[in-house]
Design an enzyme around this catalytic site. Structure first.
Site: not given
Ligand code: PHB
Length: 362
Positions: A25-26, A175, A178, A180, A235
């Site tokens: 969780l960011t 990771h 999402n 990245y 994204n």
């Molecule tokens: C975000 O900061 O929005 C975020 C970061 C990492 C993730 C998903 C969302 O995997």
């Protein structure tokens, strides 16, 4: 009611007391220099009764940064900061993996060393805006990595993995979800390369497998997990045949005998799902993947137990519920009411909405 979430499970070299995972969780609460603090340590320590904690996404290099105040794992100060976290969690008997992150194009020159362009597989801008230190700004078109630069990216993952080992973690998660960097290499709306890292599913999977190899070199396969989000559109992600690319990638990951594969389930609120192709959930990957599966995304105690009872997954990760309920395991076990998460304090700020959610006083 039988509650398989509360039963123990083997994960790599560890035996965990329950199947409840704190999702990455960011929270944007690292100090200057992207350094974790005692406040971050308290946050994780409060949640140490989870079977496994996975940290917020943590950049492996200055170029891997995409948001203000996210922690890194590339400087000695960051390693020392993370040591506060791992010591606090271990003192409570918990296990914690660090999530290794490079954002690729989901960044902005304002966040990059020397104001350079973010790097990506191909020079294609995402839609929307980047979160910079001076507010939201339109995403820029990233610079496509040269073939000769790819070994340096793999090296950054190796160094991040080594630093995580030094910081006292129990393992690491790569990771690749999402939207990245590693996801940008996998999917064909972000990867238009014509070299050995683009084109065929084999080529687009190459970087993920090389990074996994490097990280496994450092940690051993039984302390490494990989996270993917095969149905997500967050994204600006899309693949013209997601079953082909993610089916292939997961098949290839089998050879590492990893601690786990971590799936972001389809249709998670805020992460989207392209509607033109079937959803790829844990049921799709179960017959393809030979090892332990963690599934994440909007689960409740009830649906999480069902996912395990039906054998579509082995563990379930909880995000929003863990933001608001440090004692989620105890609340689930007691059938206690849950605190509601406050969106206004998700990203950035101080202890408010971070370490001040009350435990259940049943
Ligand atoms: C975000 O900061 O929005 C975020 C970061 C990492 C993730 C998903 C969302 O995997």
């Amino acid at each position: 009611m039988s509650a398989p979430l509360l039963s123990s499970v083997k994960l790599g070299r560890y035996t965990l007391p329950n199947r409840i995972v704190m999702a990455p969780l960011t929270r944007n609460r690292a100090a200057a220099g992207n350094v974790p603090t005692a406040l971050n340590a308290l946050h994780y320590e409060q949640r140490a009764s989870a079977g496994l904690l996975i940290t917020e996404a943590t950049q492996i290099s200055p170029e891997g940064l995409g948001y203000p105040n996210t922690p890194g794992i590339h400087s000695p100060e960051q390693v020392a900061g993370w040591k506060l976290v791992t010591d606090a969690v271990h003192a409570k008997g918990g296990k914690i993996f660090l999530q290794l992150w490079h954002v690729g194009r989901i960044s902005h020159p304002d966040l990059q060393p020397d104001g350079k362009l973010p790097v990506a597989p191909s020079a294609i801008a995402p839609e929307g805006e980047a979160a910079t230190y001076t507010g939201m700004k339109p995403f820029v078109t990233p610079r496509a990595l040269e073939l000769e630069e790819i070994p340096q990216i793999i090296e950054q993952y190796r160094i991040g993995a080594k630093n995580a080992l030094e910081a006292g973690f129990d393992g690491v998660e790569i990771h690749s979800a999402n939207g990245y960097l590693l996801d940008q290499f996998l999917q064909d709306n972000t990867n238009l390369r014509t070299d050995i890292y683009g084109g065929s599913v084999e080529n687009r999977t190459r970087l993920l497998l090389e990074v996994t190899e490097a990280v496994v070199d450092v940690w051993g396969s039984d302390r490494v997990g990989v996270r993917i989000s095969p149905s997500g559109t967050f994204n600006s992600m899309y693949d013209s045949n997601r079953a082909a690319i993610f089916g292939y990638a997961v098949k290839k990951l089998n050879r590492f005998n990893l601690a786990y594969l971590h799936l972001v389930a389809p249709r998670v609120e805020g992460f989207g799902s392209a509607e033109d192709q079937p959803d790829l959930g844990a049921e799709f990957f179960r017959p393809i993947y030979n090892g332990t599966i963690i599934t994440a995304g909007g689960y409740s105690f009830e649906t999480g137990n069902q996912a395990i009872a039906s054998d579509s997954a082995d563990l379930v990760a909880f995000g929003r519920l863990y933001i608001a309920n440090p004692d989620l395991v105890e609340r689930f076990a007691a059938n206690a009411p849950l605190n509601k998460p406050d969106r206004n304090t998700f990203y950035g700020g101080d202890e408010k909405g971070y370490t001040d959610y009350p435990t259940w006083q049943g």
